[in-house]
Design an enzyme around this catalytic site. Sequence first.
Site, PDB file in Angstrom:
ATOM      1  N   ASN A 174       0.813  -1.224   0.000  1.00 11.37           N
ATOM      2  CA  ASN A 174       0.000   0.000   0.000  1.00 11.37           C
ATOM      3  C   ASN A 174       0.843   1.270   0.000  1.00 11.37           C
ATOM      4  OD1 ASN A 174      -2.506   1.667   0.862  1.00 11.37           O
ATOM      5  ND2 ASN A 174      -1.045   2.005   2.524  1.00 11.37           N
ATOM      6  N   TYR A 202       3.318  10.304 -11.488  1.00 15.77           N
ATOM      7  CA  TYR A 202       2.462   9.419 -10.674  1.00 15.77           C
ATOM      8  C   TYR A 202       1.717   8.440 -11.586  1.00 15.77           C
ATOM      9  CZ  TYR A 202      -1.101   8.052  -7.222  1.00 15.77           C
ATOM     10  OH  TYR A 202      -1.922   7.342  -6.374  1.00 15.77           O
TER      11      TYR A 202
HETATM   12  N1  LIG Z   1      -6.146   8.756  -1.739  1.00 19.32           N
HETATM   13  C1  LIG Z   1      -6.377   8.552  -3.010  1.00 19.32           C
HETATM   14  O1  LIG Z   1      -7.145   9.300  -3.632  1.00 19.32           O
HETATM   15  C2  LIG Z   1      -5.730   7.388  -3.736  1.00 19.32           C
HETATM   16  C3  LIG Z   1      -6.247   7.052  -4.990  1.00 19.32           C
HETATM   17  C4  LIG Z   1      -5.684   6.001  -5.689  1.00 19.32           C
HETATM   18  C5  LIG Z   1      -4.632   5.285  -5.143  1.00 19.32           C
HETATM   19  N2  LIG Z   1      -4.133   5.633  -3.914  1.00 19.32           N
HETATM   20  C6  LIG Z   1      -3.001   4.851  -3.415  1.00 19.32           C
HETATM   21  O2  LIG Z   1      -3.355   4.265  -2.175  1.00 19.32           O
HETATM   22  C7  LIG Z   1      -2.173   4.082  -1.375  1.00 19.32           C
HETATM   23  C8  LIG Z   1      -2.420   4.664   0.008  1.00 19.32           C
HETATM   24  O3  LIG Z   1      -2.605   6.068  -0.116  1.00 19.32           O
HETATM   25  P1  LIG Z   1      -3.518   6.938   0.889  1.00 19.32           P
HETATM   26  O4  LIG Z   1      -4.567   7.584   0.087  1.00 19.32           O
HETATM   27  O5  LIG Z   1      -3.895   6.120   2.060  1.00 19.32           O
HETATM   28  O6  LIG Z   1      -2.490   8.104   1.270  1.00 19.32           O
HETATM   29  P2  LIG Z   1      -1.543   8.311   2.527  1.00 19.32           P
HETATM   30  O7  LIG Z   1      -0.583   9.362   2.148  1.00 19.32           O
HETATM   31  O8  LIG Z   1      -2.385   8.487   3.735  1.00 19.32           O
HETATM   32  O9  LIG Z   1      -0.823   6.889   2.667  1.00 19.32           O
HETATM   33  C9  LIG Z   1       0.389   6.548   2.069  1.00 19.32           C
HETATM   34  C10 LIG Z   1       1.225   5.896   3.159  1.00 19.32           C
HETATM   35  O10 LIG Z   1       2.438   5.380   2.572  1.00 19.32           O
HETATM   36  C11 LIG Z   1       3.495   5.738   3.419  1.00 19.32           C
HETATM   37  N3  LIG Z   1       4.748   5.745   2.667  1.00 19.32           N
HETATM   38  C12 LIG Z   1       5.130   6.610   1.699  1.00 19.32           C
HETATM   39  N4  LIG Z   1       6.377   6.311   1.285  1.00 19.32           N
HETATM   40  C13 LIG Z   1       6.782   5.247   2.016  1.00 19.32           C
HETATM   41  C14 LIG Z   1       7.970   4.476   2.059  1.00 19.32           C
HETATM   42  N5  LIG Z   1       9.016   4.775   1.271  1.00 19.32           N
HETATM   43  N6  LIG Z   1       8.034   3.430   2.912  1.00 19.32           N
HETATM   44  C15 LIG Z   1       6.986   3.126   3.724  1.00 19.32           C
HETATM   45  N7  LIG Z   1       5.846   3.832   3.739  1.00 19.32           N
HETATM   46  C16 LIG Z   1       5.749   4.875   2.904  1.00 19.32           C
HETATM   47  C17 LIG Z   1       3.125   7.110   3.958  1.00 19.32           C
HETATM   48  O11 LIG Z   1       3.863   7.457   5.114  1.00 19.32           O
HETATM   49  C18 LIG Z   1       1.637   6.918   4.228  1.00 19.32           C
HETATM   50  O12 LIG Z   1       1.413   6.378   5.522  1.00 19.32           O
HETATM   51  C19 LIG Z   1      -1.034   4.736  -2.162  1.00 19.32           C
HETATM   52  O13 LIG Z   1      -0.299   3.740  -2.853  1.00 19.32           O
HETATM   53  C20 LIG Z   1      -1.757   5.655  -3.133  1.00 19.32           C
HETATM   54  O14 LIG Z   1      -0.992   5.914  -4.279  1.00 19.32           O
HETATM   55  C21 LIG Z   1      -4.662   6.663  -3.202  1.00 19.32           C
END
Ligand SMILES: NC(=O)c1ccc[n+]([C@@H]2O[C@H](COP(=O)([O-])OP(=O)(O)OC[C@H]3O[C@@H](n4cnc5c(N)ncnc54)[C@H](O)[C@@H]3O)[C@@H](O)[C@H]2O)c1
Length: 249
Positions: A87, A153
Site C-alpha cells: 500500500n 504518478y
Molecule cells: N487517496 C487517493 O485518492 C488514492 C487514490 C488512488 C490510489 N491511492 C493509493 O493508495 C495508497 C495509500 O494512499 P492513501 O490515500 O492512504 O495516502 P496516505 O498518504 O495516507 O498513505 C500513504 C502511506 O504510505 C506511506 N509511505 C510513503 N512512502 C513510504 C515508504 N518509502 N516506505 C513506507 N511507507 C511509505 C506514507 O507514510 C503513508 O502512511 C497509495 O499507494 C496511493 O498511491 C490513493
Amino acid sequence: MNKSTVLITGALTGIGRATAFAFAAEGHNIVVSGRSLEAGQQLAAELRRQGVDTEFLLADVTDEAQVETLIGNTIRRFGRIDVAVNNAGAEGELGPITGQSVANYRATFDTNVLGVLLSLKYELAAMQTQGSGSIINLSSIAGQVGMAGASVYVASKHAVEGLTKAAALEVAAAGIRVNAVAPGPVETAMLERFTGGNADAKAGMLAMMPAKRGAQPEEIAQTIVFLASDKALYLTGQSIAVDGGYTAQ
Ligand SMILES: NC(=O)c1ccc[n+]([C@@H]2O[C@H](COP(=O)([O-])OP(=O)(O)OC[C@H]3O[C@@H](n4cnc5c(N)ncnc54)[C@H](O)[C@@H]3O)[C@@H](O)[C@H]2O)c1
C-alpha cells in the site's frame, strides 16, 4: 478465510490504516508497517484493543535491506505471510511534464515502483516456500488512464499494474495470487495533497466522478479484503477499479 497473517506496508494512515482495521474485524494476525515508530506503536496498540495479535515493524519500502528484514521478522513472529497489501505510495510533485525533475521522478518511482518490486521479491519468496498466498498492490485509476498534471504518478501506477500482471503469471501455478486495486479519489491526506488543500479543486475533482463523491478508505479496504479471501481463489493478475464508475466512461 481462516485466521491468516496479513502484512500491510505504509499502514499508518489512510487506506493502509483502514485496511488494517478491516482485516482485524475478521480476526486475522496483522503486521502493520511504516516509517514512524511512535505512530506505528500507537496503531498496533489500537489494533490489539480489537482483540487481534498485532505487531508494528518499521520499514521504508525503498530500502531493500529494510524490506528483507520486514518480511523475515514477520515470518519469525507469525510463522507465515498469507496476505500482503503493498500500500505504501506517494503522489510526488504534481504539475506539467515541462516542469518535471529527475529528483521527483526518482523519488516517486522509488516509492511506488521499486517499493512494490522489493516487497513482491521478498513476499513471493516466503509465499513460494509456503505454497500459498495472496498479494494486493495499490494501483490507482492513474494506473489505468492518463491524468493531466500527474504524469510521473500516472507512469508509476501504470508500472504497478504491469508488475501485478507479471508477478501473477510467475506464481499462478504455485497457488499464489497477485492482484491490484485501483481506487479513484479516496478521502485521505493524499487526496488533500493532490488537490493542493484547495476545497474548490477537490470539489471539482469529485464532481467529475460518476458517483459524485470520493470513496471512504474503508470502501477500498473491503475490496482488498475480498481479493485476499477464499471467495476470489480464481482471480489473479487483475486490477479492480474502485472508482465510482470513472474508468467505465
Ligand atoms: N487517496 C487517493 O485518492 C488514492 C487514490 C488512488 C490510489 N491511492 C493509493 O493508495 C495508497 C495509500 O494512499 P492513501 O490515500 O492512504 O495516502 P496516505 O498518504 O495516507 O498513505 C500513504 C502511506 O504510505 C506511506 N509511505 C510513503 N512512502 C513510504 C515508504 N518509502 N516506505 C513506507 N511507507 C511509505 C506514507 O507514510 C503513508 O502512511 C497509495 O499507494 C496511493 O498511491 C490513493
